[in-house]
Scaffold this motif. Structure first.
Motif, short mmCIF file in Angstrom:
data_model
loop_
_atom_site.label_atom_id
_atom_site.label_comp_id
_atom_site.label_asym_id
_atom_site.label_seq_id
_atom_site.Cartn_x
_atom_site.Cartn_y
_atom_site.Cartn_z
N PRO A 1 0.85 -1.58 -0.30
CA PRO A 1 0.49 -0.09 0.10
C PRO A 1 0.89 1.48 0.25
O PRO A 1 2.09 1.29 0.53
N TRP A 2 0.44 2.23 -1.02
CA TRP A 2 1.21 3.46 -0.58
C TRP A 2 0.50 4.56 -0.17
O TRP A 2 -0.61 4.67 0.90
N SER A 3 1.41 5.88 0.37
CA SER A 3 0.83 6.55 1.16
C SER A 3 0.57 7.82 0.33
O SER A 3 1.23 8.07 -0.91
N GLY A 4 -0.57 8.86 0.72
CA GLY A 4 -0.99 9.47 -0.14
C GLY A 4 -2.08 9.35 -0.74
O GLY A 4 -2.54 8.37 -1.18
N THR A 5 -2.15 10.50 -1.82
CA THR A 5 -3.71 10.19 -2.92
C THR A 5 -2.64 10.22 -4.47
O THR A 5 -2.16 11.45 -4.78
N GLU A 6 -3.26 9.49 -5.45
CA GLU A 6 -2.75 9.03 -6.47
C GLU A 6 -4.31 9.12 -7.51
O GLU A 6 -5.42 8.88 -7.58
N GLY A 7 -4.57 10.64 -8.87
CA GLY A 7 -5.74 10.67 -9.45
C GLY A 7 -5.05 11.40 -10.74
O GLY A 7 -4.16 11.08 -10.82
N TRP A 8 -6.38 10.73 -11.44
CA TRP A 8 -6.25 12.07 -12.60
C TRP A 8 -7.80 12.47 -13.42
O TRP A 8 -8.26 12.61 -11.99
N GLU A 9 -7.76 13.85 -13.89
CA GLU A 9 -8.72 15.14 -13.89
C GLU A 9 -8.93 14.80 -15.14
O GLU A 9 -7.72 14.89 -15.63
N SER A 10 -10.32 14.79 -15.76
CA SER A 10 -10.11 15.24 -17.34
C SER A 10 -10.12 16.73 -17.31
O SER A 10 -9.71 17.34 -16.18
N LEU A 11 -9.62 17.04 -18.62
CA LEU A 11 -9.07 18.64 -18.89
C LEU A 11 -10.41 18.97 -18.58
O LEU A 11 -9.91 20.53 -18.48
N GLU A 12 -11.32 18.63 -18.61
CA GLU A 12 -12.54 20.23 -18.35
C GLU A 12 -13.04 19.84 -17.42
O GLU A 12 -13.75 20.33 -16.74
N GLY A 13 -12.31 18.73 -16.41
CA GLY A 13 -12.60 18.71 -15.54
C GLY A 13 -14.56 17.83 -14.89
O GLY A 13 -14.54 17.98 -13.54
N GLU A 14 -14.64 17.42 -16.12
CA GLU A 14 -15.90 16.66 -15.46
C GLU A 14 -16.57 15.48 -15.15
O GLU A 14 -17.62 15.01 -14.55
#
Length: 140
Positions: free
Chosen positions: A70-83
Motif C-alpha cells: 500500500p502507498w501513502s498519499g493520493t494518486e489521481g486523474w482529472e479530465s481536461l475540462e473537470g467533468e
C-alpha cells in the motif's frame, strides 16, 4: 465485457468490496468515453472528454497495480475540462478508496456528484489490465 488476448474491452468497472456500488467505464469513441456511477439511490452518467489523455487513466491503474505494498498519499486523474475526477488512496491494511467526482457545469441546471468506492489492493492488477484494454496503449 470480457476480452480475448489483444482485443479491446468495450467496458470495465470498479465494483465496491463493501456495497453494491459500481463505477462503469464504457462507450469509448475517439477522445470521449462515458462513465456511470451507481451507488444505492444515486445514479449519475457523464460523457468525459479526455482529449489525448485517456491513456493517463490506464497509466494510473497500472501504477497502482505495480505497487508492492500500500502507498501513502493520493494518486489521481482529472479530465481536461473537470467533468470527471478520480483519486485513489490505500491504507496500510490494503483497503483502496476511490474518490470520484462527476459534474456537468455551465448549463442552466448544473449538477455535481461525489462518491467513494472501496476496493482491495489485490484487485488492482485486474483493474489495470481491464483499464489498459479499454483505453488502449499509451503513446510512444
Amino acid at each position: 465485457m470480457q476480452s480475448l488476448a489483444g482485443e479491446a474491452m468495450s467496458e470495465f468497472q470498479i465494483e465496491s468490496s463493501d456495497t453494491e456500488a459500481t463505477l462503469l467505464f464504457s462507450g469509448i469513441r475517439g477522445d470521449y468515453f462515458t462513465v456511470a456511477l451507481s451507488s444505492g439511490p444515486v445514479n449519475a452518467r457523464r460523457d468525459v472528454w479526455a482529449y489525448t489523455d485517456a491513456h493517463g487513466l490506464a497509466d494510473l491503474f497500472e501504477w497502482m497495480a505495480l505497487q508492492s505494498k500500500p502507498w501513502s498519499g493520493t494518486e489521481g486523474w482529472e479530465s481536461l475540462e473537470g467533468e470527471f475526477n478520480i483519486y485513489a488512496s490505500c491504507c496500510a491494511l490494503g483497503a483502496v478508496t476511490f474518490d470520484i467526482e462527476m459534474s456537468h457545469l455551465g448549463i442552466v441546471e448544473e449538477w455535481r456528484v461525489t462518491s467513494r468506492i472501496k476496493s482491495e489492493f489485490g484487485q488492482l492488477p485486474s483493474l489495470a489490465t481491464k483499464a489498459r484494454s479499454f483505453f488502449g496503449p499509451s503513446p510512444s
